[in-house]
Enzyme design. Structure first.
Site, PDB file in Angstrom:
ATOM      1  N   TYR A  73     -17.665  -2.203   9.819  1.00  0.00           N
ATOM      2  CA  TYR A  73     -18.692  -2.816   8.977  1.00  0.00           C
ATOM      3  C   TYR A  73     -20.050  -2.581   9.628  1.00  0.00           C
ATOM      4  O   TYR A  73     -20.152  -2.610  10.866  1.00  0.00           O
ATOM      5  CB  TYR A  73     -18.420  -4.325   8.838  1.00  0.00           C
ATOM      6  CG  TYR A  73     -19.128  -4.957   7.675  1.00  0.00           C
ATOM      7  CD1 TYR A  73     -18.728  -4.692   6.367  1.00  0.00           C
ATOM      8  CD2 TYR A  73     -20.203  -5.820   7.871  1.00  0.00           C
ATOM      9  CE1 TYR A  73     -19.371  -5.278   5.286  1.00  0.00           C
ATOM     10  CE2 TYR A  73     -20.855  -6.411   6.785  1.00  0.00           C
ATOM     11  CZ  TYR A  73     -20.428  -6.131   5.500  1.00  0.00           C
ATOM     12  OH  TYR A  73     -21.076  -6.708   4.429  1.00  0.00           O
ATOM     13  N   ASN A 188     -12.402 -11.044 -11.930  1.00  0.00           N
ATOM     14  CA  ASN A 188     -11.672 -12.195 -11.388  1.00  0.00           C
ATOM     15  C   ASN A 188     -11.861 -12.328  -9.876  1.00  0.00           C
ATOM     16  O   ASN A 188     -11.292 -13.221  -9.254  1.00  0.00           O
ATOM     17  CB  ASN A 188     -10.174 -12.088 -11.696  1.00  0.00           C
ATOM     18  CG  ASN A 188      -9.551 -10.876 -11.039  1.00  0.00           C
ATOM     19  OD1 ASN A 188     -10.162  -9.822 -10.979  1.00  0.00           O
ATOM     20  ND2 ASN A 188      -8.336 -11.020 -10.536  1.00  0.00           N
ATOM     21  N   VAL A 191     -16.726 -13.016  -6.346  1.00  0.00           N
ATOM     22  CA  VAL A 191     -18.088 -12.722  -6.807  1.00  0.00           C
ATOM     23  C   VAL A 191     -18.114 -12.730  -8.338  1.00  0.00           C
ATOM     24  O   VAL A 191     -19.012 -13.315  -8.958  1.00  0.00           O
ATOM     25  CB  VAL A 191     -18.577 -11.353  -6.278  1.00  0.00           C
ATOM     26  CG1 VAL A 191     -19.959 -11.034  -6.839  1.00  0.00           C
ATOM     27  CG2 VAL A 191     -18.626 -11.343  -4.755  1.00  0.00           C
ATOM     28  N   ARG A 211      -7.959  -5.918 -14.038  1.00  0.00           N
ATOM     29  CA  ARG A 211      -6.734  -5.102 -14.103  1.00  0.00           C
ATOM     30  C   ARG A 211      -5.680  -5.829 -14.933  1.00  0.00           C
ATOM     31  O   ARG A 211      -5.644  -7.054 -14.967  1.00  0.00           O
ATOM     32  CB  ARG A 211      -6.176  -4.880 -12.684  1.00  0.00           C
ATOM     33  CG  ARG A 211      -7.014  -3.934 -11.890  1.00  0.00           C
ATOM     34  CD  ARG A 211      -6.234  -3.330 -10.758  1.00  0.00           C
ATOM     35  NE  ARG A 211      -6.100  -4.231  -9.626  1.00  0.00           N
ATOM     36  CZ  ARG A 211      -5.679  -3.821  -8.434  1.00  0.00           C
ATOM     37  NH1 ARG A 211      -5.336  -2.565  -8.239  1.00  0.00           N
ATOM     38  NH2 ARG A 211      -5.585  -4.685  -7.432  1.00  0.00           N
ATOM     39  N   ARG A 213      -1.971  -7.239 -15.785  1.00  0.00           N
ATOM     40  CA  ARG A 213      -1.000  -7.952 -14.931  1.00  0.00           C
ATOM     41  C   ARG A 213      -0.037  -8.697 -15.825  1.00  0.00           C
ATOM     42  O   ARG A 213      -0.299  -8.853 -17.021  1.00  0.00           O
ATOM     43  CB  ARG A 213      -1.715  -8.918 -13.993  1.00  0.00           C
ATOM     44  CG  ARG A 213      -2.435 -10.063 -14.716  1.00  0.00           C
ATOM     45  CD  ARG A 213      -3.479 -10.705 -13.851  1.00  0.00           C
ATOM     46  NE  ARG A 213      -4.542  -9.770 -13.561  1.00  0.00           N
ATOM     47  CZ  ARG A 213      -5.060  -9.578 -12.336  1.00  0.00           C
ATOM     48  NH1 ARG A 213      -4.640 -10.294 -11.319  1.00  0.00           N
ATOM     49  NH2 ARG A 213      -6.032  -8.696 -12.152  1.00  0.00           N
ATOM     50  N   GLY A 284     -19.327  -3.558  -4.406  1.00  0.00           N
ATOM     51  CA  GLY A 284     -18.009  -3.503  -3.782  1.00  0.00           C
ATOM     52  C   GLY A 284     -17.349  -2.175  -4.120  1.00  0.00           C
ATOM     53  O   GLY A 284     -17.806  -1.434  -4.996  1.00  0.00           O
ATOM     54  N   MET A 286     -13.634  -1.783  -4.264  1.00  0.00           N
ATOM     55  CA  MET A 286     -12.253  -2.227  -4.081  1.00  0.00           C
ATOM     56  C   MET A 286     -11.228  -1.130  -4.382  1.00  0.00           C
ATOM     57  O   MET A 286     -10.161  -1.107  -3.779  1.00  0.00           O
ATOM     58  CB  MET A 286     -11.968  -3.456  -4.952  1.00  0.00           C
ATOM     59  CG  MET A 286     -12.715  -4.717  -4.543  1.00  0.00           C
ATOM     60  SD  MET A 286     -12.508  -5.238  -2.836  1.00  0.00           S
ATOM     61  CE  MET A 286     -10.790  -5.628  -2.726  1.00  0.00           C
TER      62      MET A 286
HETATM   63  N1  LIG Z   1     -22.470  -6.251  -1.367  1.00  0.00           N
HETATM   64  C1  LIG Z   1     -22.412  -7.539  -1.055  1.00  0.00           C
HETATM   65  O1  LIG Z   1     -23.378  -8.173  -0.650  1.00  0.00           O
HETATM   66  C2  LIG Z   1     -21.099  -8.227  -1.239  1.00  0.00           C
HETATM   67  C3  LIG Z   1     -21.006  -9.628  -1.209  1.00  0.00           C
HETATM   68  C4  LIG Z   1     -19.759 -10.220  -1.422  1.00  0.00           C
HETATM   69  C5  LIG Z   1     -18.645  -9.424  -1.637  1.00  0.00           C
HETATM   70  N2  LIG Z   1     -18.795  -8.065  -1.631  1.00  0.00           N
HETATM   71  C6  LIG Z   1     -17.669  -7.175  -1.873  1.00  0.00           C
HETATM   72  O2  LIG Z   1     -17.199  -7.429  -3.168  1.00  0.00           O
HETATM   73  C7  LIG Z   1     -15.832  -7.125  -3.223  1.00  0.00           C
HETATM   74  C8  LIG Z   1     -15.096  -8.346  -3.774  1.00  0.00           C
HETATM   75  O3  LIG Z   1     -15.203  -9.384  -2.836  1.00  0.00           O
HETATM   76  P1  LIG Z   1     -14.566 -10.807  -3.150  1.00  0.00           P
HETATM   77  O4  LIG Z   1     -14.669 -11.653  -1.957  1.00  0.00           O
HETATM   78  O5  LIG Z   1     -15.129 -11.289  -4.438  1.00  0.00           O
HETATM   79  O6  LIG Z   1     -13.048 -10.327  -3.344  1.00  0.00           O
HETATM   80  P2  LIG Z   1     -11.765 -11.047  -3.880  1.00  0.00           P
HETATM   81  O7  LIG Z   1     -12.060 -12.395  -4.421  1.00  0.00           O
HETATM   82  O8  LIG Z   1     -10.719 -10.872  -2.837  1.00  0.00           O
HETATM   83  O9  LIG Z   1     -11.373 -10.119  -5.164  1.00  0.00           O
HETATM   84  C9  LIG Z   1     -11.007  -8.802  -5.027  1.00  0.00           C
HETATM   85  C10 LIG Z   1     -11.124  -8.142  -6.402  1.00  0.00           C
HETATM   86  O10 LIG Z   1     -10.902  -6.740  -6.266  1.00  0.00           O
HETATM   87  C11 LIG Z   1      -9.929  -6.346  -7.223  1.00  0.00           C
HETATM   88  N3  LIG Z   1      -9.207  -5.208  -6.688  1.00  0.00           N
HETATM   89  C12 LIG Z   1      -8.526  -5.133  -5.534  1.00  0.00           C
HETATM   90  N4  LIG Z   1      -8.019  -3.896  -5.368  1.00  0.00           N
HETATM   91  C13 LIG Z   1      -8.382  -3.192  -6.468  1.00  0.00           C
HETATM   92  C14 LIG Z   1      -8.147  -1.856  -6.898  1.00  0.00           C
HETATM   93  N5  LIG Z   1      -7.448  -0.988  -6.166  1.00  0.00           N
HETATM   94  N6  LIG Z   1      -8.662  -1.465  -8.090  1.00  0.00           N
HETATM   95  C15 LIG Z   1      -9.370  -2.337  -8.857  1.00  0.00           C
HETATM   96  N7  LIG Z   1      -9.628  -3.605  -8.483  1.00  0.00           N
HETATM   97  C16 LIG Z   1      -9.140  -4.030  -7.311  1.00  0.00           C
HETATM   98  C17 LIG Z   1      -9.052  -7.558  -7.399  1.00  0.00           C
HETATM   99  O11 LIG Z   1      -8.389  -7.445  -8.621  1.00  0.00           O
HETATM  100  P3  LIG Z   1      -6.831  -7.875  -8.773  1.00  0.00           P
HETATM  101  O12 LIG Z   1      -6.831  -9.360  -8.968  1.00  0.00           O
HETATM  102  O13 LIG Z   1      -6.408  -7.125  -9.989  1.00  0.00           O
HETATM  103  O14 LIG Z   1      -6.122  -7.452  -7.512  1.00  0.00           O
HETATM  104  C18 LIG Z   1     -10.122  -8.653  -7.423  1.00  0.00           C
HETATM  105  O15 LIG Z   1     -10.764  -8.700  -8.666  1.00  0.00           O
HETATM  106  C19 LIG Z   1     -15.403  -6.725  -1.812  1.00  0.00           C
HETATM  107  O16 LIG Z   1     -15.466  -5.315  -1.740  1.00  0.00           O
HETATM  108  C20 LIG Z   1     -16.479  -7.358  -0.967  1.00  0.00           C
HETATM  109  O17 LIG Z   1     -16.643  -6.676   0.284  1.00  0.00           O
HETATM  110  C21 LIG Z   1     -19.979  -7.459  -1.443  1.00  0.00           C
END
Ligand SMILES: NC(=O)c1ccc[n+]([C@@H]2O[C@H](COP(=O)([O-])OP(=O)(O)OC[C@H]3O[C@@H](n4cnc5c(N)ncnc54)[C@H](OP(=O)(O)O)[C@@H]3O)[C@@H](O)[C@H]2O)c1
Length: 359
Positions: A73, A188, A191, A211, A213, A284, A286
């Site tokens: 990171y 979902n 964020v 996605r 499910r 993100g 993901m």
């Molecule tokens: N840039 C920034 O400032 C910032 C701030 C916060 C978070 N983020 C980033 O935002 C992302 C989400 O964070 P979060 O904490 O909200 O995560 P989270 O609650 O764990 O949610 C993860 C999400 O990603 C989806 N996902 C996982 N694998 C996937 C794939 N292969 N294809 C499509 N969708 C997929 C999941 O969908 P399913 O339910 O279908 O698995 C779920 O919607 C991360 O990458 C995080 O690092 C960035």
């Protein structure tokens, strides 16, 4: 999210001083191998001048925190923030970037904070997976109106990076008015759920992509209950006839903001929904797939693509902006327009038994 209850701590029998505990690592790597729980002497009380002692109440575990431990990171903890203990050859980094903490003691010259105030960390990667730490007063900010908030609410809106990210992405790129449309994928995610709620509070309408499910209907219902206007799967979006439905929903009003959590071909399809002069904001990755955007969207629709990183926002913005953001989120929580979201709460005592290296 970790919680650090004092009941999980032991006392020195000789001095009756409370011991601190922290989740630490001395080298980057697989978190399940490099993380361990450390017991350390309590922080000095009173703390040095212009410093405060903190007892962490709740500290998030986000995907980025794991990446920091892995060493992949961009933000890294400073060696000066490591725990320095005799007998340790390498600095011990404490995991965790953010945390909600209670002030337990203030040093000389501290006039802006008092014992029992709730604070959050202003400094990046300060090591919040700990029970107690001493920090300089400039490294923390007081949580406004904390008397109206539970710990979980305060942690959701102030120390979790997600609601601030959602709030800023909805505010910083397009001047949106009530009735305007936003499309997002990963809807979902934590964020994404914050986006839905904050957008609804502003009267914005959202098209939310997720996605497929087996329990799809239940998830759709949950997102609708949060305020989502429409929820579609990526597979549904791939069917071109859905685009006609979307035109009907929006009444032909151009969608000017798209939020991308995922990347890959599903984001390409999402970008095609955007209207003229729209902005696609990626925060993100993901799906771990590159972003591919048809050039025609740039030429004929004047699409603009951005990356957003909340950490950069914090570095660039003055303290007043951060305090304003926190106040706006507290107000949304007080007005019950944003619900608390803590997916799992792990007391530190549970972690003590699940993390192998415990010293
Ligand atoms: N840039 C920034 O400032 C910032 C701030 C916060 C978070 N983020 C980033 O935002 C992302 C989400 O964070 P979060 O904490 O909200 O995560 P989270 O609650 O764990 O949610 C993860 C999400 O990603 C989806 N996902 C996982 N694998 C996937 C794939 N292969 N294809 C499509 N969708 C997929 C999941 O969908 P399913 O339910 O279908 O698995 C779920 O919607 C991360 O990458 C995080 O690092 C960035």
């Amino acid at each position: 999210m970790f919680s650090f209850s004092r009941s999980s701590l032991r006392h020195f029998s000789s001095s009756a001083r409370i011991l601190g505990r922290a989740v630490v690592y001395s080298q980057n790597g697989d978190p399940s191998k490099v993380l361990r729980v450390l017991t350390y002497p309590s922080v000095p009380s009173p703390p040095p001048p212009h410093s405060v002692n903190l007892n962490f109440l709740l500290s998030p575990i986000s995907p980025a925190d794991i990446n920091v431990v892995e060493g992949v990171y961009p933000s890294k903890p400073a060696k000066t923030d490591a725990l320095t203990l005799s007998g340790e050859a390498n600095p011990l980094f404490v995991g965790g970037n953010e945390g909600l903490a209670r002030v337990t003691a203030v040093g000389e010259g501290v006039h802006t904070l008092a014992v029992d105030d709730w604070v959050i960390m202003l400094k990046q990667q300060a090591g919040t997976w700990a029970t107690d730490r001493t920090v300089t007063v400039a490294d923390v900010a007081k949580v406004p109106d904390s008397q109206f908030l539970t710990q979980a609410q305060a942690a959701t809106i102030t120390v979790s990076v997600n609601p601030p990210t959602a709030y800023n992405m909805l505010a910083d790129f397009v001047d949106l008015e009530s009735g305007d449309w936003v499309v997002q994928n990963g809807a979902n995610s934590a964020v994404g759920q914050a986006v839905i709620q904050i957008a609804a509070a502003r009267g914005l309408k959202t098209i939310n992509l997720i996605r497929d499910r087996c329990n799809l209907d239940a998830l759709k219902e949950r997102l609708h209950n949060l305020g989502a206007t429409h929820v579609l799967t990526y597979d549904q979006l791939a069917d071109k006839s859905v685009r006609e439905d979307i035109k009907q929903w929006t009444g032909g009003k151009p969608i000017r903001l798209g939020l991308n959590c995922v990347g890959g071909k599903d984001t390409t399809n999402m970008a095609r929904l955007l209207g003229n002069d729209a902005h696609l904001v990626s925060y993100g990755a993901m799906a771990k797939q590159p972003l591919s955007i048809p050039i025609s969207l740039f030429i004929f629709k004047n699409l603009t693509c951005h990356g957003f990183w909340q950490s950069r926002w914090y570095i660039k913005k003055p303290l007043e902006e951060r305090e304003k953001l926190m106040q706006n989120l507290v107000t949304l929580m007080k007005e019950k327009k944003v619900r608390e979201v803590i997916s799992h709460l792990h007391p530190l005592i549970t972690l003590l038994t699940s993390v192998a290296g415990h010293s």
